[in-house]
Design a protein around this motif. Structure first.
Motif: not given
Length: 124
Positions: A93-107
């Motif tokens: 799941g996070l691999q997909l988010v990492d591939a599609f998103a411009k950027e991502w992170g956590t609080s």
């Protein structure tokens, strides 16, 4: 692979009642871009339900040229980007988010994971 960065604090996060379903339409409706957005939202929410604690809150914000998706739950354990083994059903799941998103992170406290997606079909 992108490096996750912390959530910017200082924005209120009011608790809202959970809904069973919702639909949000975005322009442009290019099918590739729309599928990326749907998959990313689904992965973040699914991870919160499967691995988080307590109620799950989804926030979607339209900003100039980007869409910001944030999911909050009660767990302080930060999500980890990992490589799933060939035989595993999950873990991508996070691999997909990492591939599609411009950027991502956590609080900083690990309760919220967020990502931004481009609102332009070419990802610029």
């Amino acid at each position: 692979m992108r490096t996750a960065r912390p959530l910017q604090t200082g924005q209120p996060h009011p608790h809202t009642q959970a809904t069973c379903a919702f639909a949000v339409a975005f322009e442009p409706a290019d099918s590739r871009v729309e599928h990326m957005r749907r998959i990313t939202k689904a992965e973040l929410v699914t991870n919160a339900i499967q691995h988080g604690e307590g109620a799950v809150e989804l926030r979607v914000e339209v900003r100039p040229c980007e869409l910001r998706i944030a999911v909050t739950d009660g767990s302080h354990q930060k999500p980890v980007l990992r490589n799933a083994a060939d035989g595993e059903e999950g873990g991508r799941g996070l691999q997909l988010v990492d591939a599609f998103a411009k950027e991502w992170g956590t609080s900083g406290d690990g309760r919220t994971i967020w990502c931004t997606l481009s609102l332009t079909p070419d990802g610029a």
